[in-house]
Design an enzyme around this catalytic site. Structure first.
Site, PDB file in Angstrom:
ATOM      1  N   GLU A 466     -31.219 -55.012   6.640  1.00 58.56           N
ATOM      2  CA  GLU A 466     -30.500 -55.815   5.649  1.00 58.56           C
ATOM      3  C   GLU A 466     -31.239 -57.142   5.521  1.00 58.56           C
ATOM      4  OE1 GLU A 466     -25.811 -54.917   5.623  1.00 58.56           O
ATOM      5  OE2 GLU A 466     -26.471 -55.735   7.532  1.00 58.56           O
ATOM      6  N   VAL A 467     -31.612 -57.493   4.308  1.00 61.02           N
ATOM      7  CA  VAL A 467     -32.252 -58.788   4.065  1.00 61.02           C
ATOM      8  C   VAL A 467     -31.231 -59.678   3.365  1.00 61.02           C
ATOM      9  CG1 VAL A 467     -34.051 -59.981   2.754  1.00 61.02           C
ATOM     10  CG2 VAL A 467     -34.586 -57.861   3.970  1.00 61.02           C
TER      11      VAL A 467
END
Ligand code: T1G
Length: 711
Positions: A466-467
C-alpha cells in the site's frame, strides 16, 4: 518471404529457413486466430518449398518469446462448444508442427508461456537463453483453464508425469535454468549465442540428426511414474493435494489432472480429445472469468502510478532502512533480492543491526537454496548489504524506509534524523500500519518528500504494497514509491491516508466479528474451517495468530478511535495480550505452535476469553456475518475514496490477505450477491446483533439504483 501479419521467413544458405514471429504494434507475441492462420500458411509454405530442409524459429521481440494464446480472444467465447473447438484447432495446428517433415528448432528468449510453451514442446529441439527474463511455464490454471493445445499431453511425455503435474496443476512458471534441469529445454546458452546455437541445431537436424533424450529421471523416474502402478500413486497423491488446497473452489487443476491421466492411460489422441473437452468446459466458467479479470487488473496496475500524469520516478540505486527488526530486515533483504540495490540498515545498537543483517541475508540464502540464484549472484547480492548504528551512507540514498516501533514520536524523531543526513530530494517512506502519514509529516522540514509504504509480513512473500501519500506529498515521490515497490516485485495500490488504509480497514471488522462469534460459543477451528472453505488461505483466528494479538489490538484501537462503535474491540481479546498469548511469534496464541508449525487449539484459551465452545449460530449465519461485515466496510471505504477504484480494492484484498481470487475480490463478490440482497441481510443482522451491521450508504444507494461497483 511469406506474406502475413506476424510471421516472416527467409532461407539461409544451408537449407535452414529462419522464421521470425513478431506481432506488430503489440508488446508481446500472442497466438490469436489471425496468428494461427499465419502459422498455418507459413508452415504450409515451408513444407512445400523443396529448398527448405529444417526450420529455426525465433521471436522478433527483444524481451518476449510467446505469451501464449490471446487471452482477450478466449474470454469472448460464450459456449463450451466454441471453446472446445478453439482448443482442438490449436491442437491440430501444433500436431502439424510436431509431424512436420521439416524439423524445427526454437530459440527461446523471454517469456514462453501457455500456448507459447505448447508450441515449443511440439518442436523438435528447444534452446533457451539463460537470461532472467526467459521464463517457461503453463500458467493456464491461474486463469481457471488448462493447457489446451496439447500441453497436458506433451509435457508429461517429455519430463514425466510427476514433474509435469507439478507445473501444470499449480500453473507454475519456471526460470530457463530450472526448465533445463527438468528436461523441458535441450540446451541452455548465453543470450549472445542463442541464435547461432539454434541455427546449428537446425542444421544438424537438416542433416538427419535427431536429439536422443533419456527417460525423464532415469531409472528412479521410471520407478516413480514411468510405470502404470507408480503413476497411479502419483495421480492419487496429486489429486489429494489439489483437493486439500482448493476445497473444490477451483475446478481447473482437477480437470488438468484428468486430461493428463486420460492421455497417459488411453494414448495421445484420446488425451487430446479429453483435454479439448475439459478446456471448453472450463473456459466459460465464472471462476475463469474472475481469474482473467484479476490478470487484466494486475496487468493494468503494472503501469499505473496511482496519480494522474505521473512524473517519472526517481531511480533508486541506494536504499536506507531504519529499524532492523522483522519488517526492516524483510524490506532490506527483499529489496536486494528483487531490485539488486545497495541497502544500508540502521538501528540503535550493533547487536540489533547484526540480527537484522542476518535476517536480511536469510532471504538471499533462501533464494540460493531454492536455486533461484547462482552462488555467484548470491555473493554479489550479499555484498550490497551493509549496516550500522549510525547514519553513515544515508547521504547518498534516494529512498529511506523506516520500520521502527509504531509510535508517532519515535517515527517523527527518526524522520528528523533522516532529514538531517539525507539529500534534499531523498524520499522518506514510513512502513507504518496504524499511524497517519500526514501526522508523521507534521514533523518534517520537507513534508512533500514524506510518504507511506505499507508492506505486509513476511515482506519477502507477501505480494501487496500500500502506498500512502499525504495531502502534501509531491507527485514524483508517489511515482518513486510505487516504482520502487514494483521493482521489489510488489503489486502496489495507492490508497488514502485514512486510519487502517485499505487492508486493515476491511480486515479489522472481519477479525472482530470472529471474536464476537467466539464469545457466542463457536469453536475456534469451526470459524477457521468455514472461512477456509469459503476460499481464504487461512481462517480469521489463524490470521490473528499470524498478525500478532498485540499488533491487532493496536490496529483495532486506532480504528475504534477514528470510526467509533462499529469498531469497538471485543473485550475478550484483551486477555490474550495480557497473558502474553500474542500468536505464532511467541509460540502460543489461539493455537499452539511447536517447531515453527501450527498445532492444535489451546483449549485454555476459551477460559481466558470467557467463552464456551457449545455451538453458537449455524454455519451459514457465521459465514454471512464474517463476509458481510467485511463487504459493508469495503463498500464504505470505496465511498470514502480509500482506494482509487473497485479494481484496486479487489486486487488489494486478494493480494493483501488472500480474499478468495475465484470470487474476484470483495467488491466483485458484492456485485455478484447484489446490493439489494446485501442490504436486506445486513438490516436483519443489525436488528439481531447490533448496529455494527448497519448497511452503509454506498450499498443502500446501489440497491436503490440497481448499481454495481464494476458495471
Ligand atoms: N493474451 C493477451 N494479452 C496479453 C497476454 C496474453 N496471453 N500476455 C500479455 N498480454 C498483454 C498484457 O495484458 C499487456 O497489455 C501487455 O500484453 C504487456 O503485458 C491454449 C489458452 C507475458 C510475462 O497467462 O504473464 O495459452 O496492458 O504488462 O510485465 O493452452 O504479460 O499493454 O494492453 O504483463 O513484460 C497463458 C500472461 C495464456 C501469460 C509479460 N499465458 N502474460 O509481462 O508485460 S492462455 C499467460 C504474462 C493459453 C493455451 C492457453 C505477462 C508476460 P496492455 P505485461 P510484462
Amino acid at each position: 518471404m511469406a506474406p502475413g501479419a506476424a510471421l516472416t521467413w527467409e532461407l539461409a544458405d544451408d537449407g535452414v529457413a529462419v522464421v521470425t514471429f513478431d506481432l506488430k504494434n503489440e508488446p508481446v507475441n500472442k497466438i490469436s486466430a489471425a496468428v494461427k492462420q499465419d502459422l498455418l500458411a507459413t508452415f504450409e509454405a515451408l513444407e512445400h518449398d523443396t529448398a527448405v530442409r529444417a526450420v529455426a524459429f525465433f521471436s522478433g521481440k527483444p524481451e518476449n518469446f510467446i505469451a501464449g494464446a490471446d487471452i482477450e480472444e478466449f474470454v469472448r467465447l460464450t459456449t463450451a462448444a466454441e471453446a472446445e473447438r478453439l482448443s482442438a484447432e490449436g491442437q491440430e495446428l501444433l500436431g502439424r508442427v510436431a509431424r512436420s517433415p521439416k524439423p524445427l528448432a526454437v530459440g527461446i528468449h523471454g517469456a514462453c508461456l501457455g500456448g507459447g510453451l505448447e508450441f515449443a514442446l511440439a518442436c523438435g529441439y528447444r534452446v533457451a537463453s539463460d537470461h532472467p527474463r526467459t521464463q517457461l511455464g503453463l500458467p493456464e490454471v491461474q486463469l481457471g483453464i488448462l493447457p489446451g493445445a496439447g500441453g497436458c499431453q506433451r509435457l508429461p511425455r517429455l519430463i514425466g508425469a510427476r514433474a509435469a503435474l507439478d507445473i501444470i496443476l499449480a500453473g507454475k512458471v519456471e526460470s530457463a535454468r530450472k526448465a533445463f534441469r527438468l528436461g523441458i529445454v535441450d540446451e541452455l546458452v548465453h543470450p549472445a549465442i542463442l541464435r547461432d546455437v539454434t541455427m546449428a541445431a537446425a542444421q544438424r537436424m537438416a542433416g538427419g540428426w535427431r536429439p536422443r533424450r533419456k527417460r525423464p529421471g532415469g531409472f528412479r523416474g521410471w520407478l516413480l511414474d514411468g510405470n502404470p502402478l507408480g503413476r497411479r500413486l502419483v495421480f492419487r497423491a496429486a489429486r489429494k493435494q489439489v483437493l486439500g488446497q482448493t476445497h473444490g473452489n477451483y475446478p481447473a487443476p482437477l480437470a488438468a489432472l484428468e486430461a493428463v491421466e486420460h492421455g497417459l492411460r488411453h494414448g495421445m489422441t484420446a488425451g487430446l480429445k479429453r483435454e479439448a473437452q475439459l478446456f471448453g468446459q472450463l473456459a466459460v466458467t465464472d471462476v475463469s472469468r474472475k481469474l482473467v479479470q484479476i490478470f487484466f487488473a494486475t496487468t493494468a496496475l503494472k503501469k499505473d502510478f496511482g496519480i494522474p500524469n505521473p512524473p517519472p520516478p526517481t531511480v533508486v540505486s541506494r536504499l536506507g532502512v531504519v529499524g532492523a527488526g522483522f519488517m526492516g530486515s524483510g524490506i532490506a533483504g527483499t529489496a536486494i533480492a528483487q531490485a539488486a540495490v545497495d541497502v544500508r540498515i540502521k538501528d540503535a545498537d550493533l547487536p540489533r543491526v547484526a540480527k537484522g543483517l542476518a535476517a536480511a541475508r536469510e532471504i538471499l540464502d533462501d533464494r540460493l537454496k531454492r536455486r533461484r540464484i547462482t552462488p555467484y549472484e548470491h555473493a554479489r547480492l550479499i555484498a550490497l548489504l551493509s549496516g550500522s548504528d549510525h547514519y553513515t551512507g544515508f547521504g547518498r540514498a534516494e529512498l529511506v524506509i523506516e520500520a521502527v516501533f509504531e509510535d508517532l514520536q519515535v517515527k517523527q524523531q527518526v524522520l528528523h534524523e533522516v532529514e538531517t543526513v539525507t539529500a534534499p530530494d531523498a524520499v522518506f517512506a514510513s512502513n507504518t500500519s496504524t499511524i497517519l502519514i500526514h501526522r508523521i509529516a507534521e514533523a518534517a522540514s520537507r513534508p512533500e518528500q514524506v510518504i507511506g509504504m505499507h508492506f505486509f509480513s513476511p515482506v519477502a512473500r507477501m505480494p501487496l504494497l500500500e502506498v500512502i501519500p499525504s495531502g502534501r506529498t509531491a507527485p514524483q515521490v508517489v511515482s518513486t514509491a510505487v516504482g520502487f515497490g514494483r521493482r521489489m516485485g510488489k503489486t502496489a495500490i495507492v490508497v488514502k491516508d485514512s486510519p487502517g488504509f485499505w487492508i486493515n480497514r476491511i480486515l479489522t471488522p472481519y477479525m472482530n466479528e470472529a471474536g464476537h462469534l467466539l464469545v457466542e460459543g463457536v469453536a475456534i477451528e469451526e470459524i477457521d474451517r468455514l472461512m477456509v472453505e469459503f476460499g481464504f488461505p487461512v481462517g480469521p483466528i489463524t490470521l490473528m495468530d499470524e498478525v500478532g494479538m498485540d499488533v491487532g489490538e493496536k490496529v483495532v484501537g486506532v480504528m475504534h478511535e477514528a470510526f467509533g462503535e462499529r469498531f469497538a474491540p471485543v473485550p475478550a481479546f484483551a486477555g490474550m495480550v495480557k497473558s502474553g498469548r500474542l500468536g505464532r511469534k511467541v509460540g502460543k496464541g489461539f493455537y499452539q505452535y511447536a517447531g515453527g508449525k501450527k498445532r492444535s487449539v489451546d483449549s485454555a484459551v476459551y477460559e481466558l476469553i470467557g467463552a464456551h465452545p457449545n455451538g453458537g449460530p449455524r454455519p451459514a449465519e457465521i459465514i454471512q456475518r464474517l463476509v458481510l461485515v467485511m463487504l459493508n466496510e469495503a463498500a464504505r471505504g470505496v465511498g470514502e475514496g480509500i482506494v482509487r477504484s473497485p479494481r484496486d480494492g479487489d486486487v488489494g484484498a486478494i493480494f493483501g490477505f488472500g480474499f478468495p481470487a475465484f470470487r474476484g475480490g470483495p467488491l466483485r463478490h458484492a456485485d455478484d450477491l447484489g446490493a439489494a440482497r446485501i442490504v436486506s441481510e445486513l438490516e436483519r443482522l443489525a436488528e439481531r446483533y447490533g448496529a455494527r451491521f448497519a448497511p452503509c450508504d454506498v450499498l443502500r444507494e446501489q440497491a436503490q439504483r440497481n448499481a454495481k461497483f464494476h458495471p
